[in-house]
Enzyme design. Structure first.
Site, PDB file in Angstrom:
ATOM      1  CE  LYS A   1      -6.688  -1.248   3.285  1.00 47.15           C
ATOM      2  NZ  LYS A   1      -5.169  -1.764   3.531  1.00 47.15           N
TER       3      LYS A   1
ATOM      4  CG  ASP B   1      -2.152  -1.103   1.136  1.00 47.53           C
ATOM      5  OD1 ASP B   1      -1.617  -1.962   0.486  1.00 47.53           O
ATOM      6  OD2 ASP B   1      -2.901  -0.972   1.922  1.00 47.53           O
TER       7      ASP B   1
ATOM      8  CE  LYS C   1      -4.992   1.946   3.335  1.00 45.77           C
ATOM      9  NZ  LYS C   1      -3.593   1.236   3.873  1.00 45.77           N
TER      10      LYS C   1
END
Length: 213
Positions: A181, A89, A151
């Site tokens: 996300k 990430d 995200k």
């Protein structure tokens, strides 16, 4: 999808010890979460604990500011994968995005995705620092670069995920394979379900056991 498989069981506090990492790995194995999300130094340890399961070992890149050079972020990705990371990430370069330099943002994400190869790359856009127009641009840049997820948040800035942002991001990536996300401040079953209903396909949280219990 089973609710447990939405969860990236997360522990990114700088003071986390090996015992803390072992605890969240054991919890992730118990509940069969999607992944354990840790800082890069813990990937070899987490990978060993998760061996033989389908719980992924995941870590953050350029965290939490996103202001490292692209070369440093690329090295972080390669190092993480060499150490056993299944997913990474990354924090995008927020200042470059806000300054209108979408070419920089897109090219950086693309470079990290090339380094990640078949491994999942999620792009943290840090929604609390962005206008709606910037959030949409960030998502479009991630789509153009071939990322796997966008995200919402690091959880280390001024705010976390909101239902409104998840809906906006979901719409921004519509028609692409990129997923959303939600992360940051998701601590109750009500919030968890609201994020999924808004379109999130992965949830970053340290409260996983409480959310599906």
């Amino acid at each position: 999808m089973e609710l447990n498989k939405y969860i990236d069981h997360t522990l990114l506090k700088p003071e986390s010890t090996q015992a803390d990492i072992e605890r969240i790995c054991r919890e992730a194995l118990k509940y069969d979460f999607a992944s354990v999300m840790v800082n890069p130094c813990w990937i070899p340890f987490a990978k060993e604990l998760l061996k033989g399961s389908d719980v992924k070992a995941a870590c953050v890149i350029g965290f939490p500011l996103g202001a490292n050079t692209t070369a440093v972020k690329v090295f972080e990705v390669k190092d993480a994968i060499a150490n056993g990371a299944d997913e990474v990430d990354m924090v995008l370069n927020i200042g470059q995005l806000k300054g209108g330099n979408d070419a920089y943002v897109t090219n950086e994400i693309k470079a990290l995705k090339e380094a990640a190869g078949d491994h999942v790359l999620k792009v943290i856009i840090e929604t609390c620092l962005l206008t709606d127009e910037e959030k949409v641009r960030a998502c479009k840049d991630a789509v153009a670069a071939g990322a796997d997820f966008v995200k919402t948040s690091t959880g280390f800035s001024t705010g976390g995920a909101t239902v409104e942002d998840v809906k906006l991001m979901k719409k921004a990536v519509e028609g692409s394979p990129v997923k959303v996300k939600a992360s940051g401040g998701i601590r109750t079953p009500e919030t968890f379900h609201a994020m999924i209903e808004a379109g999130a396909e992965r949830i970053g949280t340290s409260s996983g056991a409480k959310l599906i219990g």
